[in-house]
Each structure stands twice: as structure tokens, then as C-alpha cells.
Design a protein around this motif. Structure first.
Motif, PDB file in Angstrom:
ATOM      1  N   GLY A  25       1.958   3.815  -0.235  1.00  0.00           N
ATOM      2  CA  GLY A  25       1.629   2.675   0.601  1.00  0.00           C
ATOM      3  C   GLY A  25       0.192   2.195   0.529  1.00  0.00           C
ATOM      4  N   VAL A  26      -0.567   2.661  -0.469  1.00  0.00           N
ATOM      5  CA  VAL A  26      -1.996   2.330  -0.551  1.00  0.00           C
ATOM      6  C   VAL A  26      -2.234   1.097  -1.419  1.00  0.00           C
ATOM      7  N   THR A  27      -3.132   0.243  -0.938  1.00  0.00           N
ATOM      8  CA  THR A  27      -3.578  -0.917  -1.703  1.00  0.00           C
ATOM      9  C   THR A  27      -5.099  -0.955  -1.697  1.00  0.00           C
ATOM     10  N   GLU A  28      -5.653  -1.611  -2.716  1.00  0.00           N
ATOM     11  CA  GLU A  28      -7.104  -1.788  -2.784  1.00  0.00           C
ATOM     12  C   GLU A  28      -7.420  -3.252  -2.517  1.00  0.00           C
ATOM     13  N   LYS A  42       5.673   3.096   8.821  1.00  0.00           N
ATOM     14  CA  LYS A  42       5.805   4.462   8.271  1.00  0.00           C
ATOM     15  C   LYS A  42       7.096   4.586   7.469  1.00  0.00           C
ATOM     16  N   GLU A  43       8.193   4.098   8.040  1.00  0.00           N
ATOM     17  CA  GLU A  43       9.489   4.194   7.369  1.00  0.00           C
ATOM     18  C   GLU A  43       9.498   3.394   6.061  1.00  0.00           C
ATOM     19  N   GLU A  44       8.910   2.208   6.080  1.00  0.00           N
ATOM     20  CA  GLU A  44       8.851   1.388   4.864  1.00  0.00           C
ATOM     21  C   GLU A  44       8.074   2.116   3.756  1.00  0.00           C
ATOM     22  N   ILE A  45       6.966   2.746   4.127  1.00  0.00           N
ATOM     23  CA  ILE A  45       6.150   3.472   3.141  1.00  0.00           C
ATOM     24  C   ILE A  45       6.901   4.706   2.632  1.00  0.00           C
ATOM     25  N   GLU A  46       7.477   5.455   3.533  1.00  0.00           N
ATOM     26  CA  GLU A  46       8.185   6.692   3.142  1.00  0.00           C
ATOM     27  C   GLU A  46       9.407   6.382   2.280  1.00  0.00           C
ATOM     28  N   ASN A  47      10.020   5.216   2.464  1.00  0.00           N
ATOM     29  CA  ASN A  47      11.221   4.868   1.707  1.00  0.00           C
ATOM     30  C   ASN A  47      10.928   4.058   0.444  1.00  0.00           C
ATOM     31  N   SER A  48       9.664   3.806   0.169  1.00  0.00           N
ATOM     32  CA  SER A  48       9.338   3.002  -1.023  1.00  0.00           C
ATOM     33  C   SER A  48       9.215   3.860  -2.261  1.00  0.00           C
TER      34      SER A  48
END
Length: 117
Positions: A15-18, A111-117
């Protein structure tokens, strides 16, 4: 560690972006929409700002002269870390800790979107 190693390590997390929301030299790493690390690409020595639990912040500042309250940030929660002279393991631990603190503060949906990506 150098700027590229820190950037690669941060980007390896879910879920990290720069982004560059402030100027062309301050790199901001976000998880979802929240900052967890800032890094000046021009400043020497290389310095990052990370979020840290207030109790651990006090301990870190006592033990390491390279760690101080972060400039223009809430110094209770944010530390400025001059990389020179610190062990890589400590730097990675600080990045992980900052990411985890910010991740925990996200909405359940984010959180769910990040964990499921």
C-alpha cells in the motif's frame, strides 16, 4: 544505507506510494493517504523523518545524537534521523515502526484494501 535503499525498502511494503507534495526535493512515503516517512533528497547527511511512539522517541533521542525531533513536525511523534553512523538494522526498525503505527491508524476499509491487494 543510501536514499535508494530506503526508497526500495519502503516501496516493498503493501500500500505504499511515493509523492512530492511539498517541493521537488522532499520525498514523502505514504501508506494509503497517510505519511510514514519523509526524506530530503538534497540534504547531506541523508536524513529521514519517521513517526515513532512517544516513549520510544525519548529513549532513541537519549541514546543516539543522530535522532532528534523532526523539523516542522509534531516532535512528540516524529523524529528526524541522520542516517550516518546508525546501524542498518536500527534504520529498518524505525521505518517498520513508522509504517506500522500509520497502518494501524487507517480506516478498516483502507486496511482491508491494502491487505487484499
Amino acid at each position: 544505507m543510501d536514499a535508494n535503499e530506503i526508497l526500495d525498502y519502503c516501496l516493498s511494503k503493501k500500500g505504499v506510494t511515493e509523492t512530492f507534495p511539498f517541493d521537488n526535493e522532499t520525498l514523502v512515503m505514504k501508506v494509503a493517504t497517510k505519511m510514514f516517512l519523509l526524506m530530503s533528497l538534497e540534504k547531506q547527511p541523508l536524513t529521514i523523518a519517521v513517526k515513532t511512539d512517544p516513549e520510544w522517541s525519548a529513549e532513541l533521542r537519549e541514546q543516539h545524537p543522530q535522532i532528534t525531533g523532526a523539523f516542522h513536525m509534531n516532535k512528540t511523534h516524529w523524529n528526524s534521523v541522520a542516517i550516518d553512523g546508525l546501524k542498518k538494522q536500527l534504520i529498518l526498525k524505525l521505518i517498520d515502526h513508522s509504517y506500522d503505527l500509520v497502518f494501524k491508524s487507517l480506516t478498516k476499509k483502507s486496511k482491508e484494501e491494502i491487505e487484499n491487494s
